[in-house]
Enzyme design. Structure first.
Site: not given
Ligand code: BJW
Length: 231
Positions: A56, A106, A114, A136
């Site tokens: 990536r 994120h 580390c 470290c």
């Molecule tokens: C276009 C387009 C174009 C296409 N023009 N649009 C049960 C219920 C609720 C929550 C949880 C649960 N079980 C677990 C959880 C928590 C969990 C979570 O949410 N899980 C869900 C799956 C249910 N979350 C966590 O664990 C987070 N931490 C956390 O909650 O800590 C506790 C806390 C509590 C309260 C407050 C604070 C903290 C951490 C989440 C970490 C996410 N990590 C990732 C991977 C790492 C980063 C990486 O490798 O890049 O982050 S997952 C992945 O999803 C990545 C993204 O940043 C994230 C969001 O994705 P995104 O950006 O929305 O992409 P897509 O593909 O989903 O959508 C793209 C959109 O674009 C689509 O709609 C298309 O239509 C559109 N699109 N082309 C305009 N040209």
């Protein structure tokens, strides 16, 4: 002074050639997120996780910002101090377009961390767990990325910005991942207006007061022009 808080997701970088996660052919259709985006997956197989992020990082290194990133940078420059960008993306396309003070909730591909002492440094193009920490010397190098189950970065600043927002805009995010998916409700509670700009209706579409659907490279510049011309 009106405050605009903008949340971006993978969709804003899609037209720059970086894959989204949950679309057809998205990253999560080809990789098991439990293996590459959780601390447990990293503990089981750090080599696999580094391979995923090294690939990536290589893709991101040759990507260029598109018209949507440039439009947001133009908006920030025209309204100094009034536009906060929060991104879930780990690429640096907002910065390449000229945006400043972007909160990467994120993490960033460009940084290493580390897992032993939490020291951070600039990531080399290819990382491995055995690379010793510059602080470290522990051989526990990981990407500086927020995985599932980990606490996102900048949350205090984000909550404060949302509590003072006049307008919340979500761009290119599916609304599947919390806490980011809950920001629109937090902004609504603070009395802000809300706008979704996405290719298609997201999971959280019903929480938004307004929505426009289409490619980010079209609808984001059009919206920015409207704001800047006072329409
Ligand atoms: C276009 C387009 C174009 C296409 N023009 N649009 C049960 C219920 C609720 C929550 C949880 C649960 N079980 C677990 C959880 C928590 C969990 C979570 O949410 N899980 C869900 C799956 C249910 N979350 C966590 O664990 C987070 N931490 C956390 O909650 O800590 C506790 C806390 C509590 C309260 C407050 C604070 C903290 C951490 C989440 C970490 C996410 N990590 C990732 C991977 C790492 C980063 C990486 O490798 O890049 O982050 S997952 C992945 O999803 C990545 C993204 O940043 C994230 C969001 O994705 P995104 O950006 O929305 O992409 P897509 O593909 O989903 O959508 C793209 C959109 O674009 C689509 O709609 C298309 O239509 C559109 N699109 N082309 C305009 N040209």
């Amino acid at each position: 002074m009106a405050k605009i808080v903008i949340l971006t997701g993978a969709g804003i970088s899609a037209e720059s050639g970086l894959g989204t996660f949950r679309d057809k052919d998205g990253l999560w259709t080809r990789y098991d997120l439990n293996e590459v985006a959780t601390p447990q997956g990293f503990a089981r197989n750090p080599g696999l996780v580094h391979d995923f992020y090294n690939a990536r990082r290589a893709n991101a290194a040759v990507a260029h910002p598109n018209a949507a990133h440039h439009a947001l940078a133009r908006l920030q420059a025209a309204l100094p101090g009034q536009v906060q960008i929060i991104t879930q993306n780990v690429d640096d396309l907002h910065e390449q377009a000229g945006s400043t003070d972007v909160w990467h909730m994120h993490g960033r591909l460009a940084r290493a961390r580390c897992a032993s002492c939490n020291h951070r440094w600039d990531a080399p193009a290819v990382m491995a767990v055995q690379h010793p920490c510059p602080a470290c010397t522990a051989p526990k190098t990981r990407p500086d990325i927020v995985w599932f189950g980990e606490y996102p970065f900048h949350m205090d600043d984000i909550e404060q910005a949302l509590s003072q927002a006049d307008l919340f805009v979500a761009i290119g995010t599916s609304g599947n991942v919390y806490p980011a998916a809950g920001f629109v409700q937090m902004a609504n509670l603070a009395g802000a207006d809300s706008l979704e700009l996405n290719l298609e209706p997201s999971q959280t579409i019903t929480d938004f007061a307004q929505a426009r659907h289409g490619p980010a490279s079209n609808i984001v510049p059009a919206w920015v022009e409207e704001i800047l011309s006072g329409r």
